[in-house]
Motif scaffolding. Sequence first.
Motif, PDB file in Angstrom:
ATOM      1  N   PHE A 120       0.954  -5.741   4.452  1.00 26.52           N
ATOM      2  CA  PHE A 120       1.510  -4.486   3.926  1.00 26.52           C
ATOM      3  C   PHE A 120       2.928  -4.707   3.376  1.00 26.52           C
ATOM      4  CE2 PHE A 120       3.218  -0.203   3.950  1.00 26.52           C
ATOM      5  CZ  PHE A 120       2.136   0.540   3.485  1.00 26.52           C
ATOM      6  N   ASP A 121       3.745  -5.428   4.140  1.00 30.28           N
ATOM      7  CA  ASP A 121       5.123  -5.671   3.693  1.00 30.28           C
ATOM      8  C   ASP A 121       5.150  -6.527   2.431  1.00 30.28           C
ATOM      9  OD1 ASP A 121       7.303  -4.529   5.431  1.00 30.28           O
ATOM     10  OD2 ASP A 121       6.044  -5.396   6.971  1.00 30.28           O
ATOM     11  N   VAL A 124       4.254  -4.227  -0.638  1.00 29.20           N
ATOM     12  CA  VAL A 124       5.235  -3.248  -1.124  1.00 29.20           C
ATOM     13  C   VAL A 124       6.560  -3.889  -1.532  1.00 29.20           C
ATOM     14  CG1 VAL A 124       4.212  -1.415   0.266  1.00 29.20           C
ATOM     15  CG2 VAL A 124       6.110  -2.740   1.198  1.00 29.20           C
ATOM     16  N   PRO A 134      10.277   4.558   1.153  1.00 34.17           N
ATOM     17  CA  PRO A 134       8.973   4.193   1.733  1.00 34.17           C
ATOM     18  C   PRO A 134       7.999   5.367   1.843  1.00 34.17           C
ATOM     19  CG  PRO A 134      10.727   3.141   2.965  1.00 34.17           C
ATOM     20  CD  PRO A 134      11.385   4.061   1.969  1.00 34.17           C
ATOM     21  N   TYR A 137       5.730   5.781  -1.143  1.00 34.80           N
ATOM     22  CA  TYR A 137       4.740   4.803  -1.613  1.00 34.80           C
ATOM     23  C   TYR A 137       3.814   4.255  -0.544  1.00 34.80           C
ATOM     24  CZ  TYR A 137       8.267   1.285  -0.065  1.00 34.80           C
ATOM     25  OH  TYR A 137       9.159   0.524   0.659  1.00 34.80           O
ATOM     26  N   ARG A 138       4.075   4.540   0.715  1.00 36.21           N
ATOM     27  CA  ARG A 138       3.261   3.867   1.742  1.00 36.21           C
ATOM     28  C   ARG A 138       1.792   4.289   1.692  1.00 36.21           C
ATOM     29  NH1 ARG A 138       6.567   6.430   6.822  1.00 36.21           N
ATOM     30  NH2 ARG A 138       5.839   8.559   6.585  1.00 36.21           N
ATOM     31  N   ASN A 139       1.531   5.564   1.353  1.00 36.11           N
ATOM     32  CA  ASN A 139       0.130   5.990   1.264  1.00 36.11           C
ATOM     33  C   ASN A 139      -0.566   5.315   0.088  1.00 36.11           C
ATOM     34  OD1 ASN A 139       0.316   7.629   3.474  1.00 36.11           O
ATOM     35  ND2 ASN A 139       0.877   9.450   2.276  1.00 36.11           N
ATOM     36  N   ALA A 142      -1.285   1.707   0.902  1.00 40.20           N
ATOM     37  CA  ALA A 142      -2.452   1.572   1.783  1.00 40.20           C
ATOM     38  C   ALA A 142      -3.740   1.766   0.974  1.00 40.20           C
ATOM     39  CB  ALA A 142      -2.356   2.599   2.905  1.00 40.20           C
ATOM     40  N   MET A 154      -4.100  -5.021   6.926  1.00 42.99           N
ATOM     41  CA  MET A 154      -2.738  -4.671   6.492  1.00 42.99           C
ATOM     42  C   MET A 154      -1.647  -5.283   7.364  1.00 42.99           C
ATOM     43  SD  MET A 154      -2.731  -0.812   5.085  1.00 42.99           S
ATOM     44  CE  MET A 154      -4.268   0.049   5.280  1.00 42.99           C
TER      45      MET A 154
END
Lengths: 259, 297
Positions: A120-121, A124, A134, A137-139, A142, A154
Motif C-alpha cells: 500500500f505504501d 501511494v 491521505p 486517496y487511500r480509498n 485500495a 496490501m
Amino acid sequence: MSFCPAAPASPVVNSAVPSEKPPTVRFRDVGLRYGRSPEILRDISFDLEPGSFHFLTGASGAGKSSLLKLIYLANRPTRGQVQIFGQDAQRMRPKDLPGLRRRIGVVFQEIYLMEHLNVFDNTVLPLRIAGQNPQDYRNDAAELLNWVGLGRRMDAMPETLSGGERQRLAIARAVVGRPSIVLADEPTGNVDHEMGLRILRLLVELNRLGTTILIASHDQDLVARSGMPVMHLDGGRLSHSQSPFQPDLGAEPMGAGDI
Amino acid sequence: MAKAFDHRRWIPAPLLPRQDGRDASLVFVIAVLCFLACLTGIGGLGADRAAQGWGRQLKGSATIIVRSTISQVPDAVADQAVQVLGQVPGVKSAIAQDRSEAEALLAPWLGQDSVLQNLPLPRLVNVQLDVLKPATSESMANALKAAGLDVTVDDHTLWMKDIGRAGDMARGLAIATFALMALSAAAVITFATRAGMSMRHQIVELLHLTGAQDRFIADLFQTRFAIMAFFAGFLGAGAAAGLAAVVRTLGGAEGLTPVLPIAWTDLLITLPCPVVAALVAALAARLTTLGLLRAMP
C-alpha cells in the motif's frame, strides 16, 4: 476519482487521430549518445497523440529504454527536440520538472520498489510525494490495488511478492496519480506468458480511460496479439508499423474479474 | 492469525527506513569520533587548568633565605624576618622553617650524619603573597635589609617564565589537538554520510523520477542522517563523559595525575557534541543529496 473500469468507457484509442491538443510526446530529429560512443538513437521523429497506445519494439540494446528515459526526463537528447505535453524538454526550468514528471507514470524495467514499504505504501508513493492528503486517496488506492489483483496483499512487503505481483504493484504505483501517459519498460519481462497477458489487459483498460500508453517490449508474440501500433527500433532508427495480427486479448472489456 | 489490512486506518510509513543494517558501521564511526573529540576537549580543559594552577602557585609565593652570623641564633633571625615581612604590603603570610626542615632539604646531598649538625644552616621563610596585589621582591628585600637582616629573596621569577611557557604550550597543544580532532570528526562524519547516501542512490533516483522536489528529497535524507548522527554523538559523548566522571571520582579534584586535573564542570563540554554531530551530518547529507540530484537530468 475512481479506477473502476465501469466508468463510462471511451473507445479504445490505439491510433488516435491528431487533434488540436498538442501531442503528449513529440520527437523531432532526436539523437542520443552516451559519452563518446556512437549514437544509440538517430534521427528519431514521432508523435504520441493523447490517448494513443503504442508498442516500442527492438532487439536487446536497440535503445528502447533510452528512448523511454528521454520521455520520462531521466535523460536529455544529444540533439533534436523533445516535447512533452507541448513543452520543450530542453528548455524547461529545473523547478518545473517535478510537476511534469508527476504527469508521467513509469513502470521501470528494474521495477524499483521501496523494499522497506508495504504494497500500500509503495502504491501511494507518488501521491505522498505530491503532498496530497491521505484521506483523499487511500480509498482510491485500495480500489486500484483490488483492480490490479493485489487487494489481499496490501500489507505485504515487496520481498514476499512474486514476479507478477511486483510488476502489478509497479503498474499500480505508475498509474495511481492518474498520469496523462504511462511508460512501461518491459512490463512483462519477468513474468510468464499468462501473467504477461494479464498485465497487458490492465494497460489496455487504462488506455480505455484515456491514458496514453507506450510499452517497450521484446515479446513479439504479445505485441502481435495486442493488435496495437508498433514503433520499431533498429540500428538506432525508428520505423512505424501496425501490428500484423488482430487483437487477441479477449473480446469483452476486462475488469478485476479477469485478473 | 494476522489482522487484515484496513486501508482506512492506514498510517503512512516513513519514506526512508527507520533502521538500516548498513547504518551500524556509520553509527559506530561517528560515536568513536565524538568520544575521542570529547575526551580531547576534556583533556584540553584539564591541561589549561593545570597550567593556570602552576602559574598561580608560583605567582602567589616567594622563598626568603635568611642567613645569620655566628653570634646570632638562626631561628630567632628567621622569626624576626617573619615579623618584618608581616608588615610588608602584599604579603599574606610568612612561615619560617626550623632547622630540622632545613636539614631535611639538604639531607639528600649531605646525608643525615653529624656533618649537618655542625653547619650553620640558613633558614628558609615561605611567604604567601596576596594574589591580587603581590609584594614585589624588591619591597620585601628592602624591608628585610632595613631591619639589618642578610637575606636573599626568590620570588620564582626565573621559574615563572619557564612554567608560563610550558603552560602556554600545554594549553595551545590541547586546543590544537581538540580543534584537529573536532575537524577530523566532522570530515569523517561527512565522508561516512556521503558513503551512506551513495548506497541509497536508487531511492534518491526513484523519488526524483516520481516527481519529488529536490528540497523534499534533501529534507528526507537530512533528517534521517541528523537523527542517526545525534544518536551516535550521544553515545560517544556519553561514553567520554562517563569515563571522565570515573577519573574525577577516583582521582578527586586533582584527577588521576596533577597534569590533568578534571572538574565536574568539564563534563559539560560533551553536551553540544550530539547536536554538532547532527548538524554536520545533516549538512553533509543535504549537500550530498543535492549533488546527486544535480547530476540527474
